[in-house]
Design a protein around this motif. Structure first.
Motif, PDB file in Angstrom:
ATOM      1  N   SER A  16     -33.866 106.168  65.939  1.00  0.00           N
ATOM      2  CA  SER A  16     -32.457 105.939  66.256  1.00  0.00           C
ATOM      3  C   SER A  16     -32.286 105.498  67.705  1.00  0.00           C
ATOM      4  N   HIS A  17     -33.012 106.134  68.589  1.00  0.00           N
ATOM      5  CA  HIS A  17     -32.935 105.774  70.013  1.00  0.00           C
ATOM      6  C   HIS A  17     -33.497 104.364  70.243  1.00  0.00           C
ATOM      7  N   ALA A  18     -34.633 104.086  69.639  1.00  0.00           N
ATOM      8  CA  ALA A  18     -35.279 102.781  69.842  1.00  0.00           C
ATOM      9  C   ALA A  18     -34.462 101.639  69.250  1.00  0.00           C
ATOM     10  N   THR A  19     -33.916 101.847  68.067  1.00  0.00           N
ATOM     11  CA  THR A  19     -33.167 100.765  67.423  1.00  0.00           C
ATOM     12  C   THR A  19     -31.765 100.598  67.987  1.00  0.00           C
ATOM     13  N   GLY A  20     -31.326 101.553  68.776  1.00  0.00           N
ATOM     14  CA  GLY A  20     -30.012 101.438  69.397  1.00  0.00           C
ATOM     15  C   GLY A  20     -30.033 100.704  70.726  1.00  0.00           C
ATOM     16  N   ARG A  21     -31.166 100.196  71.110  1.00  0.00           N
ATOM     17  CA  ARG A  21     -31.299  99.487  72.389  1.00  0.00           C
ATOM     18  C   ARG A  21     -31.077  97.990  72.207  1.00  0.00           C
ATOM     19  N   ILE A  67     -30.414 107.130  60.271  1.00  0.00           N
ATOM     20  CA  ILE A  67     -29.119 107.237  60.949  1.00  0.00           C
ATOM     21  C   ILE A  67     -28.342 108.451  60.445  1.00  0.00           C
ATOM     22  N   GLN A  68     -28.383 108.698  59.135  1.00  0.00           N
ATOM     23  CA  GLN A  68     -27.665 109.848  58.584  1.00  0.00           C
ATOM     24  C   GLN A  68     -28.229 111.148  59.143  1.00  0.00           C
ATOM     25  N   ASN A  69     -29.535 111.239  59.275  1.00  0.00           N
ATOM     26  CA  ASN A  69     -30.151 112.444  59.819  1.00  0.00           C
ATOM     27  C   ASN A  69     -29.695 112.688  61.257  1.00  0.00           C
ATOM     28  N   THR A  70     -29.758 111.662  62.081  1.00  0.00           N
ATOM     29  CA  THR A  70     -29.345 111.844  63.473  1.00  0.00           C
ATOM     30  C   THR A  70     -27.847 112.117  63.575  1.00  0.00           C
ATOM     31  N   GLN A  71     -27.057 111.488  62.721  1.00  0.00           N
ATOM     32  CA  GLN A  71     -25.612 111.726  62.723  1.00  0.00           C
ATOM     33  C   GLN A  71     -25.305 113.166  62.307  1.00  0.00           C
ATOM     34  N   ASN A  72     -25.990 113.660  61.299  1.00  0.00           N
ATOM     35  CA  ASN A  72     -25.786 115.046  60.864  1.00  0.00           C
ATOM     36  C   ASN A  72     -26.122 116.028  61.977  1.00  0.00           C
ATOM     37  N   ARG A  73     -27.228 115.792  62.672  1.00  0.00           N
ATOM     38  CA  ARG A  73     -27.620 116.684  63.759  1.00  0.00           C
ATOM     39  C   ARG A  73     -26.618 116.625  64.914  1.00  0.00           C
ATOM     40  N   ASP A  74     -26.175 115.419  65.273  1.00  0.00           N
ATOM     41  CA  ASP A  74     -25.190 115.278  66.346  1.00  0.00           C
ATOM     42  C   ASP A  74     -23.879 115.966  65.985  1.00  0.00           C
ATOM     43  N   THR A  75     -23.444 115.780  64.751  1.00  0.00           N
ATOM     44  CA  THR A  75     -22.196 116.398  64.305  1.00  0.00           C
ATOM     45  C   THR A  75     -22.312 117.914  64.306  1.00  0.00           C
ATOM     46  N   ALA A  76     -23.423 118.436  63.819  1.00  0.00           N
ATOM     47  CA  ALA A  76     -23.621 119.891  63.790  1.00  0.00           C
ATOM     48  C   ALA A  76     -23.621 120.470  65.202  1.00  0.00           C
ATOM     49  N   SER A  77     -24.317 119.818  66.126  1.00  0.00           N
ATOM     50  CA  SER A  77     -24.355 120.340  67.497  1.00  0.00           C
ATOM     51  C   SER A  77     -22.981 120.255  68.151  1.00  0.00           C
TER      52      SER A  77
END
Length: 142
Positions: A16-21, A67-77
């Motif tokens: 997610s970090h790499a592809t967002g650059r 993307i869904q995995n990272t979004q879920n983690r961001d939302t939970a935090s």
């Protein structure tokens, strides 16, 4: 099993970090341009078209899960952080701690309650002109 989950979490965050650059976008765009320029070389054949269609479909399919995995983690935090702020605020309604558990009707009722509060207490709203101005002591130096 926990190691596999941890591996995927790290992998998903890295992807997610790499592809967002910007470089990832430029690489993808360049690939499409190169593919387009090779069209005449391959006579715009069905196989030539199938290559880009297959590649983009596979990449898109896999990226949805990352993307869904990272979004879920961001939302939970984010929920945990907000829950902690609500918990320590004396006047906060504790029902706000479980908003994601409420049905749509209850969420709409709470939304209307907050809209009503905003209308009843206009002094709590920032004036747009005040919020758009940068204080002189913080204005950027030229």
């Amino acid at each position: 099993m926990a190691d596999r989950k941890l591996w995927f979490v790290h992998f998903a965050q890295w992807v997610s970090h790499a592809t967002g650059r910007p470089i990832a976008f430029l690489l993808a765009f360049s690939s499409i341009v190169v593919w387009g320029f090779t069209g005449p070389l391959f006579g715009f054949s069905d196989t030539w078209q199938l290559v880009i269609n297959t590649a983009t479909t596979i990449i898109t399919f896999l990226m949805v899960f990352v993307i869904q995995n990272t979004q879920n983690r961001d939302t939970a935090s984010l929920h945990i952080k907000i829950d902690e702020l609500i918990r320590v605020t004396q006047k906060a309604r504790n029902v706000l701690l479980n908003l994601e558990e409420l049905d749509d009707g209850e969420l709409e009722r709470l939304h209307r309650d907050f809209q009503k509060l905003a209308k009843e207490r206009p002094h709590l709203r920032l004036k747009r002109a005040e919020s758009d101005e940068t204080p002189p002591e913080r204005s950027p130096k030229r």
